[in-house]
Design a protein around this motif. Structure first.
Motif, mmCIF file in Angstrom:
data_model
loop_
_atom_site.group_PDB
_atom_site.id
_atom_site.type_symbol
_atom_site.label_atom_id
_atom_site.label_comp_id
_atom_site.label_asym_id
_atom_site.label_seq_id
_atom_site.Cartn_x
_atom_site.Cartn_y
_atom_site.Cartn_z
ATOM 1 N N ASN A 275 -4.226 4.601 11.068
ATOM 2 C CA ASN A 275 -4.780 4.107 9.711
ATOM 3 C C ASN A 275 -3.700 3.701 8.910
ATOM 4 O O ASN A 275 -3.718 2.517 8.218
ATOM 5 C CB ASN A 275 -5.645 5.187 9.165
ATOM 6 C CG ASN A 275 -7.068 5.209 9.868
ATOM 7 O OD1 ASN A 275 -7.152 4.325 10.890
ATOM 8 N ND2 ASN A 275 -7.781 6.154 9.491
ATOM 9 N N LEU A 276 -2.833 4.499 8.652
ATOM 10 C CA LEU A 276 -1.633 4.052 7.749
ATOM 11 C C LEU A 276 -0.753 2.850 8.236
ATOM 12 O O LEU A 276 -0.612 2.127 7.237
ATOM 13 C CB LEU A 276 -0.845 5.440 7.486
ATOM 14 C CG LEU A 276 -1.322 6.433 6.721
ATOM 15 C CD1 LEU A 276 -0.446 7.569 6.644
ATOM 16 C CD2 LEU A 276 -1.202 5.958 5.198
ATOM 17 N N ILE B 7 -8.887 -3.802 -0.387
ATOM 18 C CA ILE B 7 -7.506 -4.175 -0.821
ATOM 19 C C ILE B 7 -7.380 -5.777 -0.701
ATOM 20 O O ILE B 7 -6.583 -6.137 -1.321
ATOM 21 C CB ILE B 7 -6.408 -3.423 0.050
ATOM 22 C CG1 ILE B 7 -6.634 -1.923 -0.118
ATOM 23 C CG2 ILE B 7 -5.104 -4.088 0.355
ATOM 24 C CD1 ILE B 7 -5.768 -0.982 0.769
ATOM 25 N N PHE C 243 0.851 -1.104 -0.151
ATOM 26 C CA PHE C 243 0.055 -0.147 0.065
ATOM 27 C C PHE C 243 0.820 1.161 0.059
ATOM 28 O O PHE C 243 1.764 1.379 0.835
ATOM 29 C CB PHE C 243 -0.989 0.010 1.195
ATOM 30 C CG PHE C 243 -1.678 1.195 1.387
ATOM 31 C CD1 PHE C 243 -2.913 1.285 0.441
ATOM 32 C CD2 PHE C 243 -1.423 2.457 2.033
ATOM 33 C CE1 PHE C 243 -3.762 2.675 0.609
ATOM 34 C CE2 PHE C 243 -2.272 3.565 2.068
ATOM 35 C CZ PHE C 243 -3.301 3.542 1.222
ATOM 36 N N THR D 188 -10.734 0.593 0.833
ATOM 37 C CA THR D 188 -10.971 0.055 2.097
ATOM 38 C C THR D 188 -10.083 -1.085 2.336
ATOM 39 O O THR D 188 -9.597 -1.760 1.629
ATOM 40 C CB THR D 188 -12.571 -0.349 2.346
ATOM 41 O OG1 THR D 188 -12.671 -1.154 1.523
ATOM 42 C CG2 THR D 188 -13.323 0.864 2.003
ATOM 43 N N PRO D 189 -9.851 -1.413 3.577
ATOM 44 C CA PRO D 189 -9.118 -2.627 3.846
ATOM 45 C C PRO D 189 -9.652 -3.764 3.363
ATOM 46 O O PRO D 189 -8.704 -4.667 2.839
ATOM 47 C CB PRO D 189 -9.011 -2.532 5.595
ATOM 48 C CG PRO D 189 -9.241 -1.117 6.041
ATOM 49 C CD PRO D 189 -10.193 -0.769 4.994
ATOM 50 N N PRO E 173 -7.067 6.219 4.330
ATOM 51 C CA PRO E 173 -6.636 6.315 5.667
ATOM 52 C C PRO E 173 -6.271 7.533 6.454
ATOM 53 O O PRO E 173 -6.751 7.772 7.507
ATOM 54 C CB PRO E 173 -4.986 5.370 5.277
ATOM 55 C CG PRO E 173 -5.401 4.772 4.262
ATOM 56 C CD PRO E 173 -6.267 5.726 3.199
ATOM 57 N N LEU F 119 -1.537 -4.621 7.281
ATOM 58 C CA LEU F 119 -2.385 -5.470 6.582
ATOM 59 C C LEU F 119 -1.754 -6.027 5.465
ATOM 60 O O LEU F 119 -1.902 -7.251 4.800
ATOM 61 C CB LEU F 119 -3.554 -4.720 6.239
ATOM 62 C CG LEU F 119 -4.816 -5.421 5.737
ATOM 63 C CD1 LEU F 119 -5.521 -6.614 6.760
ATOM 64 C CD2 LEU F 119 -5.855 -4.770 5.159
ATOM 65 N N TYR G 32 -2.618 -0.161 7.596
ATOM 66 C CA TYR G 32 -2.918 -0.507 6.224
ATOM 67 C C TYR G 32 -1.439 -1.252 5.692
ATOM 68 O O TYR G 32 -1.570 -2.234 4.982
ATOM 69 C CB TYR G 32 -3.142 0.725 5.221
ATOM 70 C CG TYR G 32 -4.305 1.214 5.010
ATOM 71 C CD1 TYR G 32 -4.783 0.863 3.505
ATOM 72 C CD2 TYR G 32 -5.377 1.319 5.908
ATOM 73 C CE1 TYR G 32 -6.236 1.274 3.256
ATOM 74 C CE2 TYR G 32 -6.539 1.619 5.739
ATOM 75 C CZ TYR G 32 -7.053 1.651 4.295
ATOM 76 O OH TYR G 32 -8.409 1.865 3.997
#
Length: 376
Positions: A341-342, A259, A31, A255-256, A275, A348, A345
């Motif tokens: 949030n970052l 992705i 990401f 969105t997660p 994010p 994830l 991501y």
């Protein structure tokens, strides 16, 4: 630029790979935080490295062209030196921003005439000068100039738009062939698949883009308002027609769970403003689901922001404190939410990669999608 495919998942089309650029390696799937004007909002470059663990960031040609301007970027020695980011950078060509200026732009064969959102001044973006501009910005990966049709457009418009994008691509390729890389490192072109939500057009476009044998390939026009099922359907169609030995980049998604589903369909690279934009507005993406941190229920919740993964910001601050910052209008609130949030991501996609390599990506992905969609 080189791409090494390291592992294919045996139950989905997910894959793990490695991109090597002159500014370092990128482990995929990945990401890319969006740094529109050379800055990821509310997060500095040291935090991007040490907390977020970003491997590559994205800048935008339209915005950087307007501010600070190409002359200043060239005097600085390119965006890497201007903003202090010494890892890879990708620049969007500005095609999406031109799309968003529908009321103040005119599309012609030559290019697009548009008005600046800053002062109303008129400018022309052509395939040639967009390539020159990205040369001057100094990105490792530069995007071809394309036209992005709106969601729900008619077939004839989508076809003409796709054909224009292909003609512009040929001009981009020619311009790059006639100019040299700047600043002493290689700059690599990614063409963009268009064709709206029409199977024959998407197939034709993907095959045309594949025939150019570029360093990598992008899928555009699937984050402009179409339903999720259509986005997944046409992402898969594009991936099936793009080469397996080149990275695939799904632009502006999402969105997660978008992705994770995109990874399962064969996508390697993602970017989205979500994010940081949602974080600044109090929406947190966590390992347990989505949190509206402004909700009163968090006022006395002194547990960590997110205990589900190892991140100094997420583990150190409490939900109650973060809510207090937002309710009080403190700038630190938006910064901490953006970092959460970052970091999440990047965690994830890193874990998606680990599970692809381990061979259990499908079951892990399915469980994670259910969890991530929960509203806490």
């Amino acid at each position: 630029m080189q791409f090494h495919l390291q592992k294919n998942d045996n139950q989905t089309k997910a894959r793990a790979g490695k991109i090597t650029t002159d500014h370092g390696e990128i482990l995929t799937p990945i990401f890319m935080p969006v740094g529109t004007v050379g800055s990821v909002k509310a997060v500095n470059q040291q935090q991007l490295k040490s907390i977020v663990k970003a491997q590559i960031i994205l800048g935008n040609t339209y915005h950087l062209y307007l501010r600070p301007g190409i002359e200043i970027l060239e005097q600085a020695g390119g965006l890497h030196r201007f903003n202090g980011w010494d890892r890879p950078i990708l620049t969007d060509s500005g095609g999406y921003q031109v799309f968003s200026l529908a009321g103040t732009r005119k599309i012609k064969e030559e290019g697009v005439i548009f008005q600046s959102h800053i002062d109303g001044s008129r400018h022309l973006f052509s395939p040639e000068n967009v390539m020159d501009t990205q040369r001057s910005i100094g990105a490792d990966i530069i995007m071809a100039f394309d036209e992005c049709p709106p969601a729900g457009c008619e077939y004839i418009y989508a076809k003409k738009s796709m054909q224009l994008t292909h003609r512009w691509l040929d001009r981009c390729i020619q311009q790059l062939a006639e100019t040299e890389d700047k600043y002493g490192y290689t700059q690599n072109l990614f063409p963009i698949v268009q064709g709206s939500t029409f199977k024959d057009l998407r197939t034709e476009s993907a095959q045309y883009i594949a025939s150019k044998d570029a360093a990598g390939n992008a899928i555009g026009g699937l984050s402009v308002g179409e339903p999720e099922d259509k986005m997944y359907e046409f992402t898969e169609l594009c991936c099936d027609n793009l080469p397996t030995d080149k990275p695939r980049y799904l632009m502006g998604v999402g969105t997660p769970w978008n992705i994770l589903e995109g990874i399962a369909l064969g996508v390697d690279m993602f970017d989205c403003v979500m994010p940081t934009r949602n974080g600044r507005n109090g929406m947190l993406f966590t390992t347990q689901g989505v949190i509206n941190i402004r909700n009163k229920k968090w006022a006395t919740d002194f547990s960590s922001i997110d205990e589900g993964f190892d991140c100094e910001t997420s583990n150190f601050y409490s939900k109650a404190y973060l809510r207090h910052l937002f309710i009080s209008g403190e700038l630190l609130g938006g910064q901490l939410a953006s970092l959460q949030n970052l970091s999440f991501y990047l965690w994830l996609v890193e874990n998606a990669r680990k599970h692809i390599i381990a061979g259990d990506f499908k079951s892990w992905k399915e469980a994670m999608v259910v969890k991530l969609k929960q509203r806490l």
